[in-house]
Structures are given as C-alpha cells and as structure tokens.
Write a protein that holds these residues in place. Structure first.
Motif, PDB file in Angstrom:
ATOM      1  N   GLN A 177       0.827  -1.205   0.000  1.00 61.11           N
ATOM      2  CA  GLN A 177       0.000   0.000   0.000  1.00 61.11           C
ATOM      3  C   GLN A 177       0.865   1.260   0.000  1.00 61.11           C
ATOM      4  OE1 GLN A 177      -2.593   0.379   3.401  1.00 61.11           O
ATOM      5  NE2 GLN A 177      -3.958   1.767   2.304  1.00 61.11           N
ATOM      6  N   SER A 178       1.913   1.268   0.798  1.00 58.70           N
ATOM      7  CA  SER A 178       2.757   2.465   0.864  1.00 58.70           C
ATOM      8  C   SER A 178       3.524   2.670  -0.446  1.00 58.70           C
ATOM      9  CB  SER A 178       3.715   2.396   2.050  1.00 58.70           C
ATOM     10  OG  SER A 178       4.607   1.311   1.925  1.00 58.70           O
ATOM     11  N   LEU A 179       3.955   1.588  -1.090  1.00 59.34           N
ATOM     12  CA  LEU A 179       4.637   1.728  -2.380  1.00 59.34           C
ATOM     13  C   LEU A 179       3.674   2.199  -3.466  1.00 59.34           C
ATOM     14  CD1 LEU A 179       6.984  -1.390  -2.346  1.00 59.34           C
ATOM     15  CD2 LEU A 179       7.622   1.017  -2.049  1.00 59.34           C
ATOM     16  N   ASP A 180       2.443   1.687  -3.438  1.00 58.65           N
ATOM     17  CA  ASP A 180       1.425   2.159  -4.389  1.00 58.65           C
ATOM     18  C   ASP A 180       1.145   3.647  -4.179  1.00 58.65           C
ATOM     19  OD1 ASP A 180       1.203  -0.361  -5.506  1.00 58.65           O
ATOM     20  OD2 ASP A 180      -0.663  -0.873  -4.459  1.00 58.65           O
ATOM     21  N   ASN A 181       1.016   4.056  -2.922  1.00 59.40           N
ATOM     22  CA  ASN A 181       0.765   5.470  -2.611  1.00 59.40           C
ATOM     23  C   ASN A 181       1.927   6.351  -3.057  1.00 59.40           C
ATOM     24  OD1 ASN A 181      -1.705   4.846  -1.480  1.00 59.40           O
ATOM     25  ND2 ASN A 181      -0.946   4.868   0.623  1.00 59.40           N
ATOM     26  N   LEU A 182       3.155   5.864  -2.861  1.00 55.83           N
ATOM     27  CA  LEU A 182       4.335   6.617  -3.281  1.00 55.83           C
ATOM     28  C   LEU A 182       4.346   6.784  -4.802  1.00 55.83           C
ATOM     29  CD1 LEU A 182       7.061   7.970  -2.652  1.00 55.83           C
ATOM     30  CD2 LEU A 182       8.107   5.686  -2.773  1.00 55.83           C
TER      31      LEU A 182
ATOM     32  N   TRP B 244       7.010   0.780   7.860  1.00 52.68           N
ATOM     33  CA  TRP B 244       7.242  -0.661   7.736  1.00 52.68           C
ATOM     34  C   TRP B 244       7.782  -1.237   9.042  1.00 52.68           C
ATOM     35  CZ3 TRP B 244      10.042  -1.154   2.341  1.00 52.68           C
ATOM     36  CH2 TRP B 244       9.229  -0.563   1.350  1.00 52.68           C
ATOM     37  N   LYS B 245       8.667  -0.481   9.710  1.00 57.33           N
ATOM     38  CA  LYS B 245       9.235  -0.946  10.979  1.00 57.33           C
ATOM     39  C   LYS B 245       8.153  -1.170  12.024  1.00 57.33           C
ATOM     40  CE  LYS B 245      13.753   1.288  10.669  1.00 57.33           C
ATOM     41  NZ  LYS B 245      14.606   2.334  11.260  1.00 57.33           N
ATOM     42  N   MET B 246       7.125  -0.310  12.024  1.00 58.81           N
ATOM     43  CA  MET B 246       6.043  -0.447  13.001  1.00 58.81           C
ATOM     44  C   MET B 246       5.259  -1.739  12.806  1.00 58.81           C
ATOM     45  SD  MET B 246       4.531   3.425  13.443  1.00 58.81           S
ATOM     46  CE  MET B 246       3.875   3.477  11.788  1.00 58.81           C
TER      47      MET B 246
END
Length: 123
Positions: free
Chosen positions: A31-36, A66-68
């Motif tokens: 999700q974070s890579l898609d958002n980026l 990601w660490k969280m």
C-alpha cells in the motif's frame, strides 16, 4: 502468503500466526509503495508519511511505517528486503511441504511460538 489457505494440522500455531503477521506487513509495504508511486505521478497529494517512505527508500533504510509492522531489524533496506523474502519463502515452504526438520528461530516473529508449535509433533 497473500493467498488464503486453510491451516493444516501440521502447520502449528506459529505458522498460522506468521501467515497473518506477514500478510499485514506485506499489505502495508504494498500500500505504501502504491501510494508513493501515485504521489510521484501527481495522482494523490504527497503526505508526510509517503514522503518519509520515499526518503527512506532513497537512503537505503527501512521506512518507519514498515518498521512499526515488522520484526526488529537493524539491517539496511536492501538486506531487509532479502531477509523478508527468505522469511516468506520459509513459511511458504512450511505451508506447502509441511513442518521442516530444521527451523531458524529468527524467521519467526515470535520464536517462542515457533518452538512451542514444534513440541507436539516432536513428542
């Protein structure tokens, strides 16, 4: 691991728990890579969270987001992604081929659960 599979009795508690754990982590990463990617294209507004992910990737460090949702690691992003792949492969092999004869404790988010799940099959 992104596909749902019914747990087999030989999987053990740790494998089922790790499946859920890895699913959550992979969902956050994707999700974070898609958002980026969308933010770079200009399709969405670049939030601080998205910018932090991009900066971390650029600096070869694991993004805080990601660490969280991940296991503890001090590795740079390049080594962390390789390690994540090996962990996922380990558990996918466990699901596909049954409980392995040798287990690396670091592959589990909870080594105690892994050793506990191995006890009944060893006794």
């Amino acid at each position: 691991l992104l596909r749902r599979r019914p747990p087999r009795s030989t999987q053990g508690v740790s494998s089922a728990a790790s499946d859920v754990y890895k699913r959550q982590l992979l969902h956050v990463v994707k999700q974070s890579l898609d958002n980026l990617q969308c933010a770079i294209k200009g399709d969405v507004i670049m939030t601080q969270e998205i910018e932090d992910v991009g900066n971390s990737i650029q600096n070869d460090s694991v993004p805080n987001l990601w660490k969280m949702n991940s296991y503890p690691s001090l590795k740079p992003l390049s080594a962390w992604t390789k390690d994540l792949y090996l962990r996922i492969k380990f558990f996918q092999d466990w699901v596909d081929k049954g409980i392995p004869s040798n287990c690396l404790l670091y592959t589990s988010p909870s080594p105690r659960d892994l050793s506990t799940s191995r006890m009944p099959s060893s006794a």
